[in-house]
Write an enzyme that holds these catalytic residues in place. Structure first.
Site, PDB file in Angstrom:
ATOM      1  CD  GLU A 242      13.362   0.660   9.468  1.00 17.12           C
ATOM      2  OE1 GLU A 242      13.801   1.572  10.126  1.00 17.12           O
ATOM      3  OE2 GLU A 242      13.960  -0.283   9.563  1.00 17.12           O
TER       4      GLU A 242
ATOM      5  CE  LYS B 179      -1.572   3.224   2.706  1.00 22.19           C
ATOM      6  NZ  LYS B 179      -1.895   4.169   1.714  1.00 22.19           N
TER       7      LYS B 179
ATOM      8  CD  GLU C 201       9.281  12.491  12.027  1.00 26.45           C
ATOM      9  OE1 GLU C 201       8.155  11.920  12.250  1.00 26.45           O
ATOM     10  OE2 GLU C 201      10.447  11.960  11.622  1.00 26.45           O
TER      11      GLU C 201
ATOM     12  N   GLY D 276       6.624   4.584   8.461  1.00 24.56           N
ATOM     13  CA  GLY D 276       5.899   6.022   8.631  1.00 24.56           C
ATOM     14  C   GLY D 276       6.107   6.518  10.137  1.00 24.56           C
ATOM     15  CB  SER D 277       4.106   9.120  11.921  1.00 29.73           C
ATOM     16  OG  SER D 277       2.890   8.348  11.697  1.00 29.73           O
TER      17      SER D 277
ATOM     18  CB  CYS E 295      12.975   8.849   8.468  1.00 25.51           C
ATOM     19  SG  CYS E 295      13.994   7.995   7.333  1.00 25.51           S
TER      20      CYS E 295
HETATM   21  P1  NAP Z   1       2.139   8.100   8.248  1.00 20.69           P
HETATM   22  O1  NAP Z   1       1.032   9.177   8.318  1.00 20.69           O
HETATM   23  O2  NAP Z   1       2.297   7.430   9.445  1.00 20.69           O
HETATM   24  O3  NAP Z   1       1.789   7.353   7.020  1.00 20.69           O
HETATM   25  C1  NAP Z   1       2.546   6.151   6.557  1.00 20.69           C
HETATM   26  C2  NAP Z   1       1.685   5.096   5.785  1.00 20.69           C
HETATM   27  O4  NAP Z   1       0.761   4.596   6.543  1.00 20.69           O
HETATM   28  C3  NAP Z   1       0.908   5.759   4.664  1.00 20.69           C
HETATM   29  O5  NAP Z   1       0.865   4.890   3.490  1.00 20.69           O
HETATM   30  C4  NAP Z   1      -0.429   5.729   5.293  1.00 20.69           C
HETATM   31  O6  NAP Z   1      -1.441   5.875   4.307  1.00 20.69           O
HETATM   32  C5  NAP Z   1      -0.361   4.591   6.045  1.00 20.69           C
HETATM   33  N1  NAP Z   1      -1.452   4.619   7.413  1.00 20.69           N
HETATM   34  C6  NAP Z   1      -1.946   5.893   7.851  1.00 20.69           C
HETATM   35  N2  NAP Z   1      -2.818   5.302   8.802  1.00 20.69           N
HETATM   36  C7  NAP Z   1      -2.937   3.985   8.851  1.00 20.69           C
HETATM   37  C8  NAP Z   1      -3.490   3.047   9.801  1.00 20.69           C
HETATM   38  N3  NAP Z   1      -4.346   3.585  10.546  1.00 20.69           N
HETATM   39  N4  NAP Z   1      -3.080   1.841   9.454  1.00 20.69           N
HETATM   40  C9  NAP Z   1      -2.310   1.523   8.504  1.00 20.69           C
HETATM   41  N5  NAP Z   1      -1.723   2.480   7.738  1.00 20.69           N
HETATM   42  C10 NAP Z   1      -1.875   3.784   7.864  1.00 20.69           C
HETATM   43  O7  NAP Z   1       3.145   8.660   7.944  1.00 20.69           O
HETATM   44  P2  NAP Z   1       3.691   9.898   6.780  1.00 20.69           P
HETATM   45  O8  NAP Z   1       3.075  11.209   7.281  1.00 20.69           O
HETATM   46  O9  NAP Z   1       3.143   9.325   5.325  1.00 20.69           O
HETATM   47  O10 NAP Z   1       5.343   9.700   6.710  1.00 20.69           O
HETATM   48  C11 NAP Z   1       6.182  10.578   7.588  1.00 20.69           C
HETATM   49  C12 NAP Z   1       6.533   9.718   8.553  1.00 20.69           C
HETATM   50  O11 NAP Z   1       7.360   8.509   8.161  1.00 20.69           O
HETATM   51  C13 NAP Z   1       7.794  10.544   9.138  1.00 20.69           C
HETATM   52  O12 NAP Z   1       7.280  10.209  10.826  1.00 20.69           O
HETATM   53  C14 NAP Z   1       8.977   9.846   9.008  1.00 20.69           C
HETATM   54  O13 NAP Z   1       9.905  10.015  10.177  1.00 20.69           O
HETATM   55  C15 NAP Z   1       8.380   8.376   8.900  1.00 20.69           C
HETATM   56  N6  NAP Z   1       9.513   7.982   7.934  1.00 20.69           N
HETATM   57  C16 NAP Z   1      10.568   6.901   8.401  1.00 20.69           C
HETATM   58  C17 NAP Z   1      11.301   6.338   7.882  1.00 20.69           C
HETATM   59  C18 NAP Z   1      12.253   5.272   8.604  1.00 20.69           C
HETATM   60  O14 NAP Z   1      13.087   4.394   7.710  1.00 20.69           O
HETATM   61  N7  NAP Z   1      12.423   5.098   9.828  1.00 20.69           N
HETATM   62  C19 NAP Z   1      11.524   6.538   6.465  1.00 20.69           C
HETATM   63  C20 NAP Z   1      10.531   7.405   5.986  1.00 20.69           C
HETATM   64  C21 NAP Z   1       9.743   8.055   6.755  1.00 20.69           C
HETATM   65  P3  NAP Z   1      -2.245   7.265   3.638  1.00 20.69           P
HETATM   66  O15 NAP Z   1      -0.895   7.758   2.989  1.00 20.69           O
HETATM   67  O16 NAP Z   1      -3.088   7.171   3.028  1.00 20.69           O
HETATM   68  O17 NAP Z   1      -2.196   8.227   5.017  1.00 20.69           O
END
Ligand code: NAP
Ligand code: MG
Length: 502
Positions: free
Chosen positions: A274, A199, A405, A252-253, A308
């Site tokens: 991650e 996804k 963050e 993700g977050s 990230c």
């Molecule tokens: P996010 O809001 O957590 O979303 C990540 C993914 O999860 C998206 O595909 C999102 O779909 C999906 N998602 C949202 N709600 C969900 C739920 N309840 N159940 C399952 N999946 C769900 O993060 P983001 O704002 O897209 O990305 C930024 C974050 O990613 C930051 O915190 C960053 O630090 C982190 N990140 C971490 C790394 C690492 O390797 N540690 C790398 C890159 C980014 P939708 O897009 O449809 O909302």
């Protein structure tokens, strides 16, 4: 496609192939078929520098996700994929890497136009990183094996272990490095013999859909890789609780990762998370100051801070603090703010209006909390979700802008007086993704590395990544590793076999 987007693509002369892909109706890739959402729903995709409509993507449903899981299960539970020899999987992964390489310029343009990022950076980092990841893991397919063991148990036994693929892997990725993050998860999964359902982030699904065309072209059997587009709250939650998925690999977050993790644990799904970061940077007076200033600015402003492991908290030795801030500001002033397709772009628009507003909200909060705005801090006039690169001075660790963050081009800084103080400030965080040290004193550097609570430590550089090195966080930055030989363990089960010998 809105005329404003058409004009934008024309102004920068994008490839015909890119135009063709972006102009056609988008479909999900499920079981080798190109399908609309089961209820026909779609959603607009907005181009971040014009704020105009680029295209529409299907809003997948729980039924679409279920179909994808069935397709992946069929390939894993005895389908043609499960019968392939390791060297055949290796060859398919290399073929896929070749196709990505051949279409690299087009993929970089799609990523730039969809996400907003610099096309040059997309080519050099996202697309090259994707190619490298598939090539690196292709080689592992034929090098996975168990051990034979000599047990001390009385009797006569042949005892050995087998490494077996964990099964169907659900992959959920964010929008900041869409293709590359997906590749980080797919390379190892396919090398070990797993099948996947992906996804992508709702904001940036297009490169995954173009990638799926290459998967088809490479001759990877239908159902091995499935792409279901749509909302996290629909497709993501359905994936977290689907009994047909054996492992979830999420980037993700931290809050969403936590809820995905809890849902997975109810079914004992294997898990890699991650998550977010607020990575500290420590600059000592003995560092090469001009080089360190450039590296620190690049380490926080790359991809407009939507990284990230960005080095977002800088602790700077007091004797060089004013001089270092000035060097940071002078270098930052040379970073061009422009749309992603501009070949000189360094600071691109944020991915969305929501992200821009969130970052601007944090900048306002920093001022309220008493941080001194040293550089930037404003949106940019005209269309596009831009935020100027921003530097705060004289921050304190009890400020929210230092602990939370921001995920945008915002650097918080403060001076320190001793190495002990710098270390304590750096470790004072719920996150532990990465940390960076700038110093030319080897003894000091080696002494500090083991004391930093972070999954990666960079010395005199930032965000140097390679598929041979594991990536993953300590503390609330995650669970498990992507990349490196370490990642394979998270995609394999170990079976212990005892054979009684006569
Ligand atoms: P996010 O809001 O957590 O979303 C990540 C993914 O999860 C998206 O595909 C999102 O779909 C999906 N998602 C949202 N709600 C969900 C739920 N309840 N159940 C399952 N999946 C769900 O993060 P983001 O704002 O897209 O990305 C930024 C974050 O990613 C930051 O915190 C960053 O630090 C982190 N990140 C971490 C790394 C690492 O390797 N540690 C790398 C890159 C980014 P939708 O897009 O449809 O909302
Ligand atoms: Mg977009």
């Amino acid at each position: 496609m809105d005329n404003k987007v058409k004009d934008y693509l024309q102004a920068f002369g994008v490839l015909e192939a890119t135009q063709r892909f972006l102009s056609k109706p988008q479909r999900q890739f499920i079981g080798g078929a190109w399908v609309e959402a089961s209820d026909g729903a779609t959603s607009e995709v907005i181009e971040p520098s014009t704020e105009a409509v680029l295209t529409r993507i299907p809003m997948g449903t729980a039924a679409d996700l279920d179909r994808a899981v069935q397709a992946a299960r069929a390939q894993f539970d005895g389908g043609p994929w499960s019968q392939l020899k390791p060297l055949e999987r290796e060859r398919l992964l290399h073929r896929l890497a070749d196709l990505i390489e051949r279409n690299g310029d087009e993929l970089a343009q799609i990523e730039s136009i969809d996400m907003g990022k610099s096309v040059e950076q997309a080519r050099a980092v996202d697309i090259q990183g994707t190619i490298d990841t598939f090539r690196y893991f292709a080689g592992w397919a034929s090098k996975i094996h168990g051990r034979t063991v000599e047990p001390s148990l009385p009797g006569n036994y042949l005892a050995y272990t087998r490494k077996e693929p964990v099964g169907v892997v659900g992959v959920i990725v964010p929008w900041n490095f869409p293709l590359q993050t997906m590749a980080w998860k797919l390379g190892a999964a396919l090398a070990t013999g797993c099948t996947v359902v992906v996804k992508p982030a709702e904001l940036t699904s297009l490169s995954a859909l173009r990638f799926a065309e290459l998967v088809e072209q490479a001759g990877i059997p239908a159902g091995v890789i499935n792409i279901v587009t749509g909302r996290g709250s629909v497709v993501g939650t359905a994936m977290s609780s689907h009994p047909g998925i054996d492992k979830l690999s999420f980037t993700g977050s931290t809050p969403v990762g936590c809820s995905v993790g809890k849902a997975s644990m109810d079914q004992m799904k294997r898990l890699t998370l991650e998550l977010g970061g607020k990575s500290p940077v420590i600059v000592f007076a003995d560092a090469d100051i001009p080089a360190a200033a450039q590296a620190v600015a690049n380490g926080v402003f790359f991809n407009s801070g939507q990284v990230c492991d960005a080095g977002t908290r800088a602790y700077i030795e007091r004797s060089i603090y004013p001089q270092f801030l000035q060097a940071l500001a002078e270098y930052t002033a040379t970073l061009k703010i422009a749309p992603g397709l501009d070949p000189d772009c360094f600071i691109s628009p944020m991915v969305s209006r929501k992200q821009q507003q969130s970052v601007l909200g944090y900048i306002a909060l920093g001022k309220e909390e008493g941080a001194q705005l040293y550089y930037g801090g404003e949106p940019v006039a005209g269309p596009g979700f831009y935020v100027q690169p921003t530097i705060f001075a004289n921050c304190r660790n009890d400020m929210r802008v230092v602990q939370e963050e921001i995920f945008g081009p915002v650097l918080v800084t403060q001076p320190f007086d001793s190495q002990e103080e710098a270390l304590a400030l750096a470790n004072d965080s719920a996150f532990g993704l990465a940390a960076a040290l700038y110093s030319n004193d080897l003894g000091r550097v080696h002494g500090l590395i083991p004391q930093l609570r972070a999954g990666t430590v960079y010395v005199n550089a930032h965000s140097t990544l390679d598929p041979s090195m594991p990536f993953g966080g300590y503390k609330q930055s995650g669970y498990g590793k992507d990349m490196g030989a370490e990642q394979l363990e998270f995609l394999l089960e170990t079976k212990a076999v005892w054979i009684t010998l006569p």
